[in-house]
Design a protein around this motif. Sequence first.
Motif, PDB file in Angstrom:
ATOM      1  N   SER A  25       0.884  -1.177   0.000  1.00  0.00           N
ATOM      2  CA  SER A  25       0.000   0.000   0.000  1.00  0.00           C
ATOM      3  C   SER A  25       0.919   1.223   0.000  1.00  0.00           C
ATOM      4  O   SER A  25       2.038   1.171   0.521  1.00  0.00           O
ATOM      5  N   TYR A  26       0.458   2.273  -0.637  1.00  0.00           N
ATOM      6  CA  TYR A  26       1.299   3.460  -0.793  1.00  0.00           C
ATOM      7  C   TYR A  26       0.478   4.697  -0.408  1.00  0.00           C
ATOM      8  O   TYR A  26      -0.023   5.439  -1.259  1.00  0.00           O
ATOM      9  N   PRO A  27       0.325   4.900   0.911  1.00  0.00           N
ATOM     10  CA  PRO A  27      -0.477   6.047   1.358  1.00  0.00           C
ATOM     11  C   PRO A  27       0.301   7.362   1.260  1.00  0.00           C
ATOM     12  O   PRO A  27       1.507   7.357   0.979  1.00  0.00           O
ATOM     13  N   LEU A  28      -0.389   8.459   1.504  1.00  0.00           N
ATOM     14  CA  LEU A  28       0.286   9.771   1.457  1.00  0.00           C
ATOM     15  C   LEU A  28       1.308   9.906   2.574  1.00  0.00           C
ATOM     16  O   LEU A  28       2.293  10.609   2.454  1.00  0.00           O
ATOM     17  N   LEU A  29       1.052   9.228   3.670  1.00  0.00           N
ATOM     18  CA  LEU A  29       2.021   9.287   4.778  1.00  0.00           C
ATOM     19  C   LEU A  29       2.237   7.894   5.355  1.00  0.00           C
ATOM     20  O   LEU A  29       1.286   7.184   5.661  1.00  0.00           O
ATOM     21  N   THR A  30       3.514   7.513   5.467  1.00  0.00           N
ATOM     22  CA  THR A  30       3.827   6.278   6.186  1.00  0.00           C
ATOM     23  C   THR A  30       4.773   6.648   7.324  1.00  0.00           C
ATOM     24  O   THR A  30       5.566   7.575   7.193  1.00  0.00           O
ATOM     25  N   ASP A  31       4.727   5.894   8.373  1.00  0.00           N
ATOM     26  CA  ASP A  31       5.646   6.117   9.489  1.00  0.00           C
ATOM     27  C   ASP A  31       5.702   7.578   9.913  1.00  0.00           C
ATOM     28  O   ASP A  31       6.776   8.175   9.991  1.00  0.00           O
ATOM     29  N   GLY A  32       4.537   8.153  10.171  1.00  0.00           N
ATOM     30  CA  GLY A  32       4.485   9.566  10.556  1.00  0.00           C
ATOM     31  C   GLY A  32       5.281   9.866  11.812  1.00  0.00           C
ATOM     32  O   GLY A  32       5.904  10.909  11.928  1.00  0.00           O
ATOM     33  N   TYR A  33       5.288   8.942  12.753  1.00  0.00           N
ATOM     34  CA  TYR A  33       5.932   9.210  14.049  1.00  0.00           C
ATOM     35  C   TYR A  33       6.947   8.121  14.389  1.00  0.00           C
ATOM     36  O   TYR A  33       6.658   6.939  14.252  1.00  0.00           O
ATOM     37  N   SER A  34       8.112   8.523  14.856  1.00  0.00           N
ATOM     38  CA  SER A  34       9.119   7.558  15.294  1.00  0.00           C
ATOM     39  C   SER A  34       8.853   7.239  16.764  1.00  0.00           C
ATOM     40  O   SER A  34       8.113   7.967  17.445  1.00  0.00           O
ATOM     41  N   LYS A 345      -4.368   0.671  -4.079  1.00  0.00           N
ATOM     42  CA  LYS A 345      -3.762   1.093  -2.806  1.00  0.00           C
ATOM     43  C   LYS A 345      -2.692   2.167  -2.930  1.00  0.00           C
ATOM     44  O   LYS A 345      -1.837   2.313  -2.065  1.00  0.00           O
ATOM     45  N   ILE A 346      -2.711   2.903  -4.056  1.00  0.00           N
ATOM     46  CA  ILE A 346      -1.884   4.115  -4.106  1.00  0.00           C
ATOM     47  C   ILE A 346      -2.817   5.290  -3.814  1.00  0.00           C
ATOM     48  O   ILE A 346      -3.740   5.564  -4.592  1.00  0.00           O
ATOM     49  N   GLU A 347      -2.584   5.957  -2.681  1.00  0.00           N
ATOM     50  CA  GLU A 347      -3.449   7.073  -2.316  1.00  0.00           C
ATOM     51  C   GLU A 347      -3.065   8.308  -3.133  1.00  0.00           C
ATOM     52  O   GLU A 347      -1.874   8.566  -3.336  1.00  0.00           O
ATOM     53  N   THR A 348      -4.055   9.030  -3.616  1.00  0.00           N
ATOM     54  CA  THR A 348      -3.781  10.233  -4.422  1.00  0.00           C
ATOM     55  C   THR A 348      -4.559  11.415  -3.844  1.00  0.00           C
ATOM     56  O   THR A 348      -5.499  11.215  -3.086  1.00  0.00           O
ATOM     57  N   ARG A 349      -4.153  12.606  -4.228  1.00  0.00           N
ATOM     58  CA  ARG A 349      -4.942  13.796  -3.865  1.00  0.00           C
ATOM     59  C   ARG A 349      -4.677  14.919  -4.867  1.00  0.00           C
ATOM     60  O   ARG A 349      -3.692  14.871  -5.616  1.00  0.00           O
ATOM     61  N   PRO A 350      -5.558  15.932  -4.912  1.00  0.00           N
ATOM     62  CA  PRO A 350      -5.331  17.036  -5.867  1.00  0.00           C
ATOM     63  C   PRO A 350      -4.100  17.847  -5.491  1.00  0.00           C
ATOM     64  O   PRO A 350      -3.635  17.785  -4.344  1.00  0.00           O
ATOM     65  N   PHE A 386      -1.236  14.296  -6.900  1.00  0.00           N
ATOM     66  CA  PHE A 386       0.035  13.860  -6.327  1.00  0.00           C
ATOM     67  C   PHE A 386      -0.089  12.635  -5.442  1.00  0.00           C
ATOM     68  O   PHE A 386      -1.166  12.305  -4.961  1.00  0.00           O
ATOM     69  N   ILE A 387       1.035  11.947  -5.323  1.00  0.00           N
ATOM     70  CA  ILE A 387       1.113  10.762  -4.468  1.00  0.00           C
ATOM     71  C   ILE A 387       2.159  11.059  -3.378  1.00  0.00           C
ATOM     72  O   ILE A 387       2.874  12.063  -3.466  1.00  0.00           O
ATOM     73  N   GLY A 388       2.267  10.198  -2.403  1.00  0.00           N
ATOM     74  CA  GLY A 388       3.158  10.458  -1.277  1.00  0.00           C
ATOM     75  C   GLY A 388       4.635  10.264  -1.608  1.00  0.00           C
ATOM     76  O   GLY A 388       4.998   9.732  -2.664  1.00  0.00           O
ATOM     77  N   LEU A 389       5.463  10.725  -0.710  1.00  0.00           N
ATOM     78  CA  LEU A 389       6.912  10.453  -0.771  1.00  0.00           C
ATOM     79  C   LEU A 389       7.322  10.015   0.628  1.00  0.00           C
ATOM     80  O   LEU A 389       7.467  10.858   1.519  1.00  0.00           O
ATOM     81  N   PRO A 390       7.478   8.723   0.838  1.00  0.00           N
ATOM     82  CA  PRO A 390       7.723   8.234   2.196  1.00  0.00           C
ATOM     83  C   PRO A 390       9.085   8.626   2.762  1.00  0.00           C
ATOM     84  O   PRO A 390       9.984   9.036   2.021  1.00  0.00           O
ATOM     85  N   ASP A 395      12.001   0.207  -1.681  1.00  0.00           N
ATOM     86  CA  ASP A 395      12.818  -0.877  -2.261  1.00  0.00           C
ATOM     87  C   ASP A 395      12.403  -1.116  -3.720  1.00  0.00           C
ATOM     88  O   ASP A 395      11.449  -0.526  -4.218  1.00  0.00           O
ATOM     89  N   LYS A 396      13.156  -2.031  -4.376  1.00  0.00           N
ATOM     90  CA  LYS A 396      12.963  -2.256  -5.812  1.00  0.00           C
ATOM     91  C   LYS A 396      11.548  -2.716  -6.127  1.00  0.00           C
ATOM     92  O   LYS A 396      10.928  -2.293  -7.106  1.00  0.00           O
ATOM     93  N   VAL A 397      11.046  -3.616  -5.261  1.00  0.00           N
ATOM     94  CA  VAL A 397       9.699  -4.166  -5.499  1.00  0.00           C
ATOM     95  C   VAL A 397       8.666  -3.043  -5.456  1.00  0.00           C
ATOM     96  O   VAL A 397       7.786  -2.953  -6.328  1.00  0.00           O
ATOM     97  N   GLU A 398       8.799  -2.192  -4.470  1.00  0.00           N
ATOM     98  CA  GLU A 398       7.830  -1.080  -4.348  1.00  0.00           C
ATOM     99  C   GLU A 398       7.938  -0.123  -5.533  1.00  0.00           C
ATOM    100  O   GLU A 398       6.928   0.298  -6.096  1.00  0.00           O
TER     101      GLU A 398
END
Length: 412
Positions: A25-34, A345-350, A386-390, A395-398
């Motif tokens: 899955s490719y959301p706009l935000l991954t791992d927002g918080y450490s 599962k690729i999240e997009t937005r205007p 636009f789509i997210g930039l994690p 990785d290559k598969v993604e």
Amino acid sequence: MKYRYKLSLLKKIFKDKKKESKKFSYPLLTDGYSSSDLQEASKILLSERITMSKMTKKFEKFFANKIGARYALMVNSGSSANLLATFCLLNPYKKNRLKKGDECLVPALCWSTSLWPIVQAGLKPIFVDVNINTFTIDFETIKKSVTKKTKAVMLLNVLGNCSEMEKIKNFLRKKKIFLIEDTCEALGSKYKNKYLGTFGDFGTYSFYYSHQITSGEGGMIVCKSKKDYEILKSLRAHGWDRELNKKNSKGFNFVNEGFNLRPLDLTAAIGLNQFKRLNFLKKIRSKNRNKIIKSLISSKKWSNQYLFFEPQKYLEPSWFGFPLMLNNKNKKNKIKLLNYLNKKKIETRPIISGNFANQPAIKKYNIKFKKNELKNSQEIEDRGFFIGLPTKILDKVEINKITNLLLNVNNL
Ligand SMILES: Cc1ncc(COP(=O)(O)O)c(C=O)c1O
């Protein structure tokens, strides 16, 4: 002991969260918080000094130093930062203050709360078109659009990009026109080695979900003069002078009009911790962006389906997302493509919110504009998304998955 136990429990929850499903899955935000962000926040919660205490001041000081701003004030959102900047321009304590009805240029490709503070403060917004490659108002357009009635410009640094900031700043200064730099989408970008947000009389930043850093909600406003800083401070909290360090303040001394736009120490703790990692996050986002572009244009399926967003000359960008513009042939397939990507599962937005002049509220509030003068903003709405930039290296598969799904636009 109780405190330590709670922190270790938190670490465990965080580890378990990382082990969750590996499905693509490719959301706009991954791992927002450490985990360290959450620990910093927990320390504040456990201390029970949750609002406007030492941590907010610490973040403000650190932020101002790093960005190269004279003054920084934290607020509860980027929208609040825009509201304060705009209201400050008309404040009775401000020298050469604006008056109701004065005109303020704003790009048609803008966010709701880049525009509405202008209206709420009683200024007249004038929509201006943006450059099709950088999504910002360029210098020539500003020069052409400024009239005797123009007293302020709300300039947006879109998705990490900017305009010819030095030329714009110098031109507006000569004309005595105030510049607010809405930098809510460009924290960490530098133009000619100077951070965006520090060219204008005011710079505003957002720490909302999926921005360069995120504290959930939160924002910052920077300014150059002590007088403006004091006005902003009193406007931020009820109009009182309590935070102004006045010797004879009684605490409940109301010297100005006011809002309550104060942040929490809780969000300041997360914000500061993330801000310290900004350069690292910036580098990873940049690497991911380069990887996606390289993979797209070297694919056998590549036939210029997309145009990429062009960084302004002399910009050291801090990317926010990955904007794409469909070519003319594929433009008609945009809705189909977005549905397809979302299903896969690729999240997009205007891009921001497209041409804001099209929004129903513009008609309701009787804001006038000339449609044929906003052609680029319309093109960006019609062709862009636009789509997210994690913030972890893809990785290559993604990368292959994203490339293939994006290039399927020809087969929908
Ligand atoms: C250009 C711009 N300005 C202002 C804002 C408002 O920021 P916030 O969501 O923190 O209120 C946003 C939000 O995304 C934005 O993109």
